[in-house]
Design a protein around this motif. Structure first.
Motif, PDB file in Angstrom:
ATOM      1  N   SER A  86      41.510  30.765  49.068  1.00 50.40           N
ATOM      2  CA  SER A  86      42.745  31.508  49.594  1.00 50.40           C
ATOM      3  C   SER A  86      43.937  31.827  48.426  1.00 50.40           C
ATOM      4  O   SER A  86      44.098  30.926  47.609  1.00 50.40           O
ATOM      5  CB  SER A  86      43.464  30.705  50.503  1.00 50.40           C
ATOM      6  N   TYR A  87      44.212  32.911  48.572  1.00 52.38           N
ATOM      7  CA  TYR A  87      45.167  33.362  47.627  1.00 52.38           C
ATOM      8  C   TYR A  87      46.400  34.218  48.209  1.00 52.38           C
ATOM      9  O   TYR A  87      46.221  34.683  49.398  1.00 52.38           O
ATOM     10  CB  TYR A  87      44.337  34.502  46.530  1.00 52.38           C
ATOM     11  N   ARG A  88      47.501  34.041  47.732  1.00 46.11           N
ATOM     12  CA  ARG A  88      48.739  34.674  47.912  1.00 46.11           C
ATOM     13  C   ARG A  88      49.372  35.828  47.300  1.00 46.11           C
ATOM     14  O   ARG A  88      48.854  35.523  46.120  1.00 46.11           O
ATOM     15  CB  ARG A  88      49.909  33.441  48.146  1.00 46.11           C
ATOM     16  N   PHE A  89      49.535  36.866  47.899  1.00 47.43           N
ATOM     17  CA  PHE A  89      50.147  38.024  47.008  1.00 47.43           C
ATOM     18  C   PHE A  89      51.623  38.454  47.519  1.00 47.43           C
ATOM     19  O   PHE A  89      51.587  38.447  48.564  1.00 47.43           O
ATOM     20  CB  PHE A  89      49.224  39.333  46.963  1.00 47.43           C
ATOM     21  N   ASP A  90      52.326  38.858  46.212  1.00 51.45           N
ATOM     22  CA  ASP A  90      53.531  39.123  46.753  1.00 51.45           C
ATOM     23  C   ASP A  90      53.733  40.568  47.129  1.00 51.45           C
ATOM     24  O   ASP A  90      54.527  41.069  48.018  1.00 51.45           O
ATOM     25  CB  ASP A  90      54.505  39.084  45.496  1.00 51.45           C
ATOM     26  N   GLY A  91      52.886  41.762  46.772  1.00 53.73           N
ATOM     27  CA  GLY A  91      52.596  42.966  46.988  1.00 53.73           C
ATOM     28  C   GLY A  91      51.307  43.370  46.731  1.00 53.73           C
ATOM     29  O   GLY A  91      50.523  42.436  46.275  1.00 53.73           O
ATOM     30  N   TYR A  92      51.011  44.565  46.594  1.00 47.87           N
ATOM     31  CA  TYR A  92      49.611  45.186  46.463  1.00 47.87           C
ATOM     32  C   TYR A  92      49.207  44.651  45.072  1.00 47.87           C
ATOM     33  O   TYR A  92      49.592  45.158  44.132  1.00 47.87           O
ATOM     34  CB  TYR A  92      49.831  46.711  46.295  1.00 47.87           C
ATOM     35  N   ARG A  93      48.171  43.714  45.034  1.00 48.27           N
ATOM     36  CA  ARG A  93      47.723  43.015  43.716  1.00 48.27           C
ATOM     37  C   ARG A  93      48.588  42.588  42.759  1.00 48.27           C
ATOM     38  O   ARG A  93      48.609  42.442  41.667  1.00 48.27           O
ATOM     39  CB  ARG A  93      46.899  44.236  43.050  1.00 48.27           C
ATOM     40  N   GLU A  94      49.880  42.308  43.529  1.00 46.73           N
ATOM     41  CA  GLU A  94      50.869  41.466  42.502  1.00 46.73           C
ATOM     42  C   GLU A  94      51.045  40.236  42.908  1.00 46.73           C
ATOM     43  O   GLU A  94      51.216  39.871  44.122  1.00 46.73           O
ATOM     44  CB  GLU A  94      52.013  42.176  42.774  1.00 46.73           C
ATOM     45  N   PRO A 155      35.967  50.916  46.444  1.00 47.55           N
ATOM     46  CA  PRO A 155      36.196  49.801  47.506  1.00 47.55           C
ATOM     47  C   PRO A 155      37.338  48.943  47.173  1.00 47.55           C
ATOM     48  O   PRO A 155      37.513  48.779  45.876  1.00 47.55           O
ATOM     49  CB  PRO A 155      34.723  48.913  47.216  1.00 47.55           C
ATOM     50  N   ASP A 156      38.211  48.665  47.856  1.00 50.15           N
ATOM     51  CA  ASP A 156      39.635  48.364  47.638  1.00 50.15           C
ATOM     52  C   ASP A 156      40.329  47.656  48.740  1.00 50.15           C
ATOM     53  O   ASP A 156      40.827  48.049  49.682  1.00 50.15           O
ATOM     54  CB  ASP A 156      40.767  49.165  47.035  1.00 50.15           C
ATOM     55  N   PHE A 157      39.601  46.283  49.013  1.00 51.69           N
ATOM     56  CA  PHE A 157      39.926  45.472  50.131  1.00 51.69           C
ATOM     57  C   PHE A 157      41.600  45.266  50.286  1.00 51.69           C
ATOM     58  O   PHE A 157      41.807  44.963  51.399  1.00 51.69           O
ATOM     59  CB  PHE A 157      39.242  44.143  50.375  1.00 51.69           C
ATOM     60  N   HIS A 158      42.367  45.409  49.311  1.00 50.29           N
ATOM     61  CA  HIS A 158      43.677  44.978  49.119  1.00 50.29           C
ATOM     62  C   HIS A 158      44.406  46.334  49.349  1.00 50.29           C
ATOM     63  O   HIS A 158      45.474  45.786  49.644  1.00 50.29           O
ATOM     64  CB  HIS A 158      43.983  44.565  47.577  1.00 50.29           C
ATOM     65  N   HIS A 159      43.900  47.463  49.649  1.00 46.46           N
ATOM     66  CA  HIS A 159      44.622  48.536  49.988  1.00 46.46           C
ATOM     67  C   HIS A 159      45.415  48.061  51.346  1.00 46.46           C
ATOM     68  O   HIS A 159      44.758  47.703  52.307  1.00 46.46           O
ATOM     69  CB  HIS A 159      43.754  49.843  49.991  1.00 46.46           C
TER      70      HIS A 159
END
Length: 168
Positions: A86-94, A155-159
């Protein structure tokens, strides 16, 4: 609820035939059941590994959920090996860092023409939208990428446009 994943840029024949996901919110948890409708023999399954948190699970057959929040989003990876991330992101891949939320991979079940992985993820506070995806590695080393939507040419699941479902 049930959703269907689609392959990124389908070729003449993409393995597997179809992937669907059943999901249900259980208070602060989200139950997931990823179902591959096809003969599972062509899939390269991760080998035995210590159950628990691990990185880089997406490099092999892996099932994923993304949950948006007011402060960014979370990524959850569920491996058939029993490992999870499990990962936390502040914004798009950031601002990627380990998230506090945990996962439980409940294992595989199946038959001649399907296989399914069940798991539960601990939802973050104030979850908003949901994205679901899968990376399927075949025994010949090829990978296919599946998601609810593919808003970019790679492929970009983070979009952000991949998070298409409201959480139940």
């Amino acid at each position: 609820m049930r959703a269907t994943l689609i392959p990124h840029v389908p070729e003449t024949h993409v393995y597997p035939e179809a992937i669907s996901v059943e999901f249900e919110r259980e208070g602060g948890l989200l139950w997931l059941r990823f179902i591959i409708d096809d003969n599972p023999d062509f899939i390269a399954w991760p080998g035995d590994a210590p159950v628990g948190r691990a990185d880089e699970l997406w490099k092999h057959t892996c099932f994923e959920a993304f949950v948006t929040t007011d402060d960014g989003y979370r990524e959850f990876n569920l491996s058939p090996s029993g490992q999870w991330a499990s990962y936390r992101f502040d914004g798009y891949r950031e601002g990627m860092r380990p998230a506090d939320e945990v996962c439980v991979v409940e294992g595989l079940d199946g038959g001649r023409d399907y296989v399914a992985l069940e798991g539960r993820i601990e939802l973050p506070v104030e979850p908003r939208r949901l994205g679901l995806s899968a990376v399927i590695e075949t025994v010949d080393g090829a990978r296919t990428y599946w998601a609810l939507a593919h808003p970019s040419d790679k492929p970009d699941f983070h979009h952000p446009d991949s998070f298409v479902l409201d959480l139940p």
